[in-house]
Design a protein around this motif. Structure first.
Motif, PDB file in Angstrom:
ATOM      1  N   ARG A 105      38.857  22.341  37.596  1.00 61.97           N
ATOM      2  CA  ARG A 105      39.185  23.610  37.393  1.00 61.97           C
ATOM      3  C   ARG A 105      39.386  24.749  38.484  1.00 61.97           C
ATOM      4  N   GLU A 106      39.050  24.750  39.353  1.00 57.94           N
ATOM      5  CA  GLU A 106      39.175  25.615  40.361  1.00 57.94           C
ATOM      6  C   GLU A 106      40.085  24.734  41.444  1.00 57.94           C
ATOM      7  N   VAL A 107      40.895  25.628  42.162  1.00 59.27           N
ATOM      8  CA  VAL A 107      42.014  24.728  43.219  1.00 59.27           C
ATOM      9  C   VAL A 107      41.899  24.932  44.499  1.00 59.27           C
ATOM     10  N   ASP A 108      41.927  24.493  45.546  1.00 58.87           N
ATOM     11  CA  ASP A 108      41.890  24.909  46.240  1.00 58.87           C
ATOM     12  C   ASP A 108      43.091  24.962  46.902  1.00 58.87           C
ATOM     13  N   ARG A 109      43.446  25.631  47.226  1.00 56.95           N
ATOM     14  CA  ARG A 109      44.891  26.242  47.339  1.00 56.95           C
ATOM     15  C   ARG A 109      45.245  26.146  49.150  1.00 56.95           C
ATOM     16  N   GLU A 110      44.088  25.596  50.065  1.00 56.80           N
ATOM     17  CA  GLU A 110      44.576  25.284  51.334  1.00 56.80           C
ATOM     18  C   GLU A 110      44.472  23.891  51.612  1.00 56.80           C
ATOM     19  N   GLY A 111      43.588  23.829  51.303  1.00 53.68           N
ATOM     20  CA  GLY A 111      43.518  22.879  50.816  1.00 53.68           C
ATOM     21  C   GLY A 111      44.570  21.652  50.105  1.00 53.68           C
ATOM     22  N   THR A 112      44.964  21.901  49.250  1.00 54.26           N
ATOM     23  CA  THR A 112      45.950  21.819  48.271  1.00 54.26           C
ATOM     24  C   THR A 112      47.065  21.781  48.974  1.00 54.26           C
ATOM     25  N   ARG A 113      47.810  22.748  49.910  1.00 53.84           N
ATOM     26  CA  ARG A 113      48.928  22.384  50.662  1.00 53.84           C
ATOM     27  C   ARG A 113      48.298  21.781  52.044  1.00 53.84           C
ATOM     28  N   ASP A 114      47.577  21.412  52.376  1.00 52.90           N
ATOM     29  CA  ASP A 114      47.222  20.774  53.454  1.00 52.90           C
ATOM     30  C   ASP A 114      47.357  19.419  53.037  1.00 52.90           C
ATOM     31  N   ARG A 115      47.450  18.845  51.840  1.00 56.29           N
ATOM     32  CA  ARG A 115      47.717  17.767  51.364  1.00 56.29           C
ATOM     33  C   ARG A 115      48.862  17.557  50.529  1.00 56.29           C
TER      34      ARG A 115
END
Length: 232
Positions: A105-115
């Motif tokens: 539901r809550e997306v970790d934007r920076e973590g998603t970009r890194d992954r």
């Protein structure tokens, strides 16, 4: 003094490639046979790799063009997720990671970009490793074949000196067959090594171009997903 024509024909036949192989010492025969097999293997790789990579580059360009023209990435992914292409596998890796990272539901934007960045880079690296796997064989043959041929040459020359000592005769008729066998081993080594080195350099350049193309595709796809991430 004239040499009879029959003797000249006999000498030519004795120094023919087939005769040199049959008359060679068992060690030199093994060297020659191994180098001939290496040469055949080299040309099989060259022909097969050239055909497969040329077709792969063409299909990847078509796949990427169709992808950038689509309005529905999910539908395109469902239609092409099983395509056996480097671009398709890079796309699959990126979308799979995207879905895993954005299902919360809550997306970790920076973590998603890194992954996403790590996943796409790893997918590109895996595809390049898969493409360049057979090039190691060409590099090995190109580096080793001349030395194997040189070993056959040294062994053949040693055999020639042994013949001189045994017959106590240093005439050309005594040493010529052994020296010819020795030089023939060197020639076969170069015959195997030269195409392997040329093909290795040429195919390495083509794989570098494929890698650059995949990296551009991955970077642009990453930018697309990063913009989409702003909407979450």
């Amino acid at each position: 003094m004239t040499v009879p024509i029959v003797d000249l024909a006999t000498d030519a036949a004795t120094l023919s490639p087939l005769a040199l192989f049959l008359q060679a010492d068992i060690i030199v025969k093994i060297v020659m046979a191994g180098l001939l097999l290496a040469s055949i293997w080299t040309w099989a790789i060259i022909i097969g790799f050239n055909i497969s990579v040329s077709g792969l580059i063409r299909k990847c360009r078509k796949f990427e063009d169709e992808f950038w023209q689509t309005d529905d990435i999910d539908r395109f992914f469902q239609a092409h997720s099983k395509d056996n292409l480097p671009s398709a596998r890079v796309l699959n890796a990126g979308i799979t990671e995207w879905r895993r990272s954005t299902k919360q539901r809550e997306v970790d934007r920076e973590g998603t970009r890194d992954r996403l960045s790590t996943t796409l880079s790893s997918a590109v690296g895996a595809e390049i490793d898969r493409l360049s796997d057979r090039l190691n064989i060409l590099a090995t043959i190109g580096a080793v074949a001349p030395f194997v041929g040189l070993f056959g040459t040294v062994w053949g020359i040693m055999r020639s000196f042994t013949s001189i000592a045994a017959q106590q005769n240093s005439s050309l008729a005594v040493v010529a067959p052994g020296i010819a066998e020795a030089l023939f081993a060197t020639a076969i080594g170069l015959f195997a090594a030269i195409p392997a080195v040329i093909a290795y350099n040429r195919f390495s350049h083509r794989i570098n171009k494929v890698e650059s193309s995949l990296n551009r595709f991955a970077d642009t796809f990453y930018a697309t997903l990063s913009r989409e991430l702003e909407l979450h």
